[in-house]
Design an enzyme around this catalytic site. Structure first.
Site, PDB file in Angstrom:
ATOM      1  N   HIS A  36       0.911  -1.108   0.104  1.00 46.06           N
ATOM      2  CA  HIS A  36       0.017  -0.106  -0.234  1.00 46.06           C
ATOM      3  C   HIS A  36       1.000   1.241   0.037  1.00 46.06           C
ATOM      4  O   HIS A  36       2.001   1.213   0.325  1.00 46.06           O
ATOM      5  CB  HIS A  36      -1.056  -0.006   1.279  1.00 46.06           C
ATOM      6  CG  HIS A  36       0.128   0.134   2.470  1.00 46.06           C
ATOM      7  ND1 HIS A  36       0.534  -0.751   2.977  1.00 46.06           N
ATOM      8  CD2 HIS A  36       0.599   1.175   2.927  1.00 46.06           C
ATOM      9  CE1 HIS A  36       1.288  -0.503   4.345  1.00 46.06           C
ATOM     10  NE2 HIS A  36       1.387   0.840   4.122  1.00 46.06           N
ATOM     11  N   HIS A 120       5.589   6.539  -1.091  1.00 51.66           N
ATOM     12  CA  HIS A 120       6.400   5.310  -1.399  1.00 51.66           C
ATOM     13  C   HIS A 120       5.405   4.083  -1.081  1.00 51.66           C
ATOM     14  O   HIS A 120       4.549   4.374  -0.446  1.00 51.66           O
ATOM     15  CB  HIS A 120       7.692   5.357  -0.461  1.00 51.66           C
ATOM     16  CG  HIS A 120       7.227   5.157   1.024  1.00 51.66           C
ATOM     17  ND1 HIS A 120       6.861   6.264   1.769  1.00 51.66           N
ATOM     18  CD2 HIS A 120       7.246   3.993   1.771  1.00 51.66           C
ATOM     19  CE1 HIS A 120       6.816   5.913   2.802  1.00 51.66           C
ATOM     20  NE2 HIS A 120       6.909   4.511   3.109  1.00 51.66           N
TER      21      HIS A 120
HETATM   22  O1  3AM Z   1       3.208   2.524   4.746  1.00 46.51           O
HETATM   23  P1  3AM Z   1       4.860   2.240   5.309  1.00 46.51           P
HETATM   24  O2  3AM Z   1       5.004   0.906   5.458  1.00 46.51           O
HETATM   25  O3  3AM Z   1       5.816   3.339   4.783  1.00 46.51           O
HETATM   26  O4  3AM Z   1       5.989   2.648   9.081  1.00 46.51           O
HETATM   27  C1  3AM Z   1       4.321   2.402   9.079  1.00 46.51           C
HETATM   28  C2  3AM Z   1       3.805   2.189   7.687  1.00 46.51           C
HETATM   29  O5  3AM Z   1       4.538   2.987   6.901  1.00 46.51           O
HETATM   30  C3  3AM Z   1       3.840   3.704   9.389  1.00 46.51           C
HETATM   31  O6  3AM Z   1       2.419   3.542   8.964  1.00 46.51           O
HETATM   32  C4  3AM Z   1       2.424   2.905   8.058  1.00 46.51           C
HETATM   33  C5  3AM Z   1       1.420   1.706   8.403  1.00 46.51           C
HETATM   34  O7  3AM Z   1       1.947   1.019   9.460  1.00 46.51           O
HETATM   35  N1  3AM Z   1       3.950   4.091  10.757  1.00 46.51           N
HETATM   36  C6  3AM Z   1       4.219   3.325  11.852  1.00 46.51           C
HETATM   37  N2  3AM Z   1       4.162   4.064  12.764  1.00 46.51           N
HETATM   38  C7  3AM Z   1       4.453   5.377  12.606  1.00 46.51           C
HETATM   39  C8  3AM Z   1       4.526   6.474  13.290  1.00 46.51           C
HETATM   40  N3  3AM Z   1       4.309   6.687  14.527  1.00 46.51           N
HETATM   41  C9  3AM Z   1       4.044   5.447  11.063  1.00 46.51           C
HETATM   42  N4  3AM Z   1       4.110   6.605  10.493  1.00 46.51           N
HETATM   43  C10 3AM Z   1       4.540   7.556  11.098  1.00 46.51           C
HETATM   44  N5  3AM Z   1       4.697   7.886  12.473  1.00 46.51           N
END
Ligand code: 3AM
Length: 177
Positions: A36, A120
């Site tokens: 996603h 991304h």
């Molecule tokens: O979609 P991606 O994989 O880039 O890294 C987590 C993931 O990103 C991010 O939210 C997405 C779904 O879990 N994520 C997790 N904790 C976070 C935080 N504290 C975060 N993004 C911002 N702040």
């Protein structure tokens, strides 16, 4: 519940991205079903907060952006690189959509996101990656342009943290027009 708002690439593109999952020992690859693009991470949200967010997302208006994935990137530094991703062109419609989503989250009572938007799709989580292998992966795929897609809906995802990593469940879908 742990929530985030994002876009879901079409199934064939998710399969194409999942097929890159080779050659990096120790990488925890994101399964095709879970790939996603995050537009806004919310974290733990109570039922009232989720309802407010849902109401704002229903009212949100934004044009469907074309998303073109190209370019391999990482988060973290050196041995502490922890995330491997494929980036997206910063199309104005995509940035606009992200701004609309951010405004909806703030209207629903969430604190503004301080971090810069780096569009991304995460491919893998890494732990102390081998630099040579990582360079090899980036060299192999950095120039590859994936088929662009038009995102016709924004998705509210719930993130379930399991022993096998996070699983993402689409709770609601908000059409874009
Ligand atoms: O979609 P991606 O994989 O880039 O890294 C987590 C993931 O990103 C991010 O939210 C997405 C779904 O879990 N994520 C997790 N904790 C976070 C935080 N504290 C975060 N993004 C911002 N702040």
């Amino acid at each position: 519940m742990r929530l985030f708002i994002g876009l879901e690439p079409p199934a064939d593109l998710r399969c194409e991205l999942a097929a890159l999952a080779i050659g990096l020992p120790g990488a925890r690859w994101v399964a095709a079903d879970n790939l996603h693009m995050t537009l806004r991470f919310l974290g733990e949200v109570d039922p009232a907060g989720a309802e407010d967010l849902d109401a704002e997302l229903r009212m949100m208006r934004a044009a469907p952006p074309t998303v073109s994935l190209q370019g391999i990137g990482t988060f973290g530094q050196g041995r502490k690189i922890h995330t491997l991703w494929v980036g997206a062109h910063r199309e104005p419609a995509l940035v606009h959509l992200r701004d609309r989503v951010e405004a909806a989250a703030v209207r629903a009572g969430f604190a503004p996101e301080g971090r810069k938007f780096t569009p991304h799709v995460t491919l893998a989580r890494l732990k102390a990656p081998d630099a040579t292998r990582l360079e090899g992966f980036i060299g192999a795929y950095n120039d590859r342009a994936f088929p662009p897609f038009t995102a016709t809906e924004v998705v509210l995802f719930e993130s379930h943290l399991t022993r096998d990593g996070a699983q993402y469940e689409a709770l609601e879908r908000y059409p874009l027009a």
